[in-house]
Design a protein around this motif. Structure first.
Motif, mmCIF file in Angstrom:
data_model
loop_
_atom_site.group_PDB
_atom_site.id
_atom_site.type_symbol
_atom_site.label_atom_id
_atom_site.label_comp_id
_atom_site.label_asym_id
_atom_site.label_seq_id
_atom_site.Cartn_x
_atom_site.Cartn_y
_atom_site.Cartn_z
ATOM 1 N N THR A 21 0.811 -1.215 0.000
ATOM 2 C CA THR A 21 0.000 0.000 0.000
ATOM 3 C C THR A 21 0.844 1.265 0.000
ATOM 4 N N TYR A 40 -7.652 -0.709 -8.101
ATOM 5 C CA TYR A 40 -6.746 -0.796 -6.949
ATOM 6 C C TYR A 40 -7.522 -0.564 -5.651
ATOM 7 N N ARG A 52 1.771 1.395 -3.628
ATOM 8 C CA ARG A 52 0.562 1.204 -4.439
ATOM 9 C C ARG A 52 0.817 0.197 -5.554
#
Length: 184
Positions: free
Chosen positions: A118, A137, A121
């Motif tokens: 995260t 996403y 990303r």
């Protein structure tokens, strides 16, 4: 580069009273709060929010004295950042707040053969990097954060879209996610 360009949905309010109302109406994942507001003090906004909801609050202000930071944190802020600030640092603090709110301490989400970094990303499936659009996403992160729970269509749509939802948007994003796995 601002937070919207980095993939965050941002709702911006200029004053404390409308800000409190926006928190209750929009139910954001987190709040960035300035203490110097034109109508009421930011600490009063923080206290009002804390009486009703539990969500991460980061104070972002020019008040840099130690006693101001202590007062902000003691009144319920989860973090405190002084202006001027570096946007990369702000984003790192936001990621940390989001992880803690989701009950995670690491920037990594995993479920079976899927791994999401995260912070960067990035999505990996069977250790191969998968390229996803922003909505795909966000959908995948939400699904992995909710692993083991049954989610309704409405819950997913409320999490991912505000008022820009087209009638078949969720189906399109789910279809795109499925295509991403089939390619690999």
């Amino acid at each position: 580069m601002n937070l919207q360009q980095r993939g965050y949905r941002v709702d911006w309010v200029e004053a404390g009273e409308p800000g409190v109302n926006a928190v209750f109406e929009l139910q954001p994942e987190l709040v960035i709060l300035d203490l110097n507001l034109p109508d009421i003090d930011g600490l009063e906004v923080l206290r009002r929010i804390r009486r009703e909801v539990e969500l991460p609050v980061l104070i972002l202000t020019a008040r840099d004295a130690v006693n101001h930071r202590i007062e902000g944190l003691d009144n319920g802020a989860d973090d405190y950042l002084v202006k001027p600030f570096d946007l990369d640092e702000l984003e790192a603090r936001l990621r940390a707040l989001q992880r803690r709110a989701a009950g995670r301490s690491q920037a990594m989400l995993t479920y079976r053969d899927i791994r999401i970094d995260t912070q960067a990303r990035q999505v990996f499936f069977l250790e191969e990097l998968i390229t996803l659009g922003r909505r795909e996403y966000e959908l995948l992160v939400y699904l992995l954060e909710s692993a083991g729970r049954v989610l309704t269509r409405r819950q997913i749509e409320e999490q991912l879209y505000e008022n820009d939802l087209e009638s078949n948007a969720l189906e399109v994003h789910v279809h795109n996610l499925r295509k991403s796995w089939v390619k690999n």
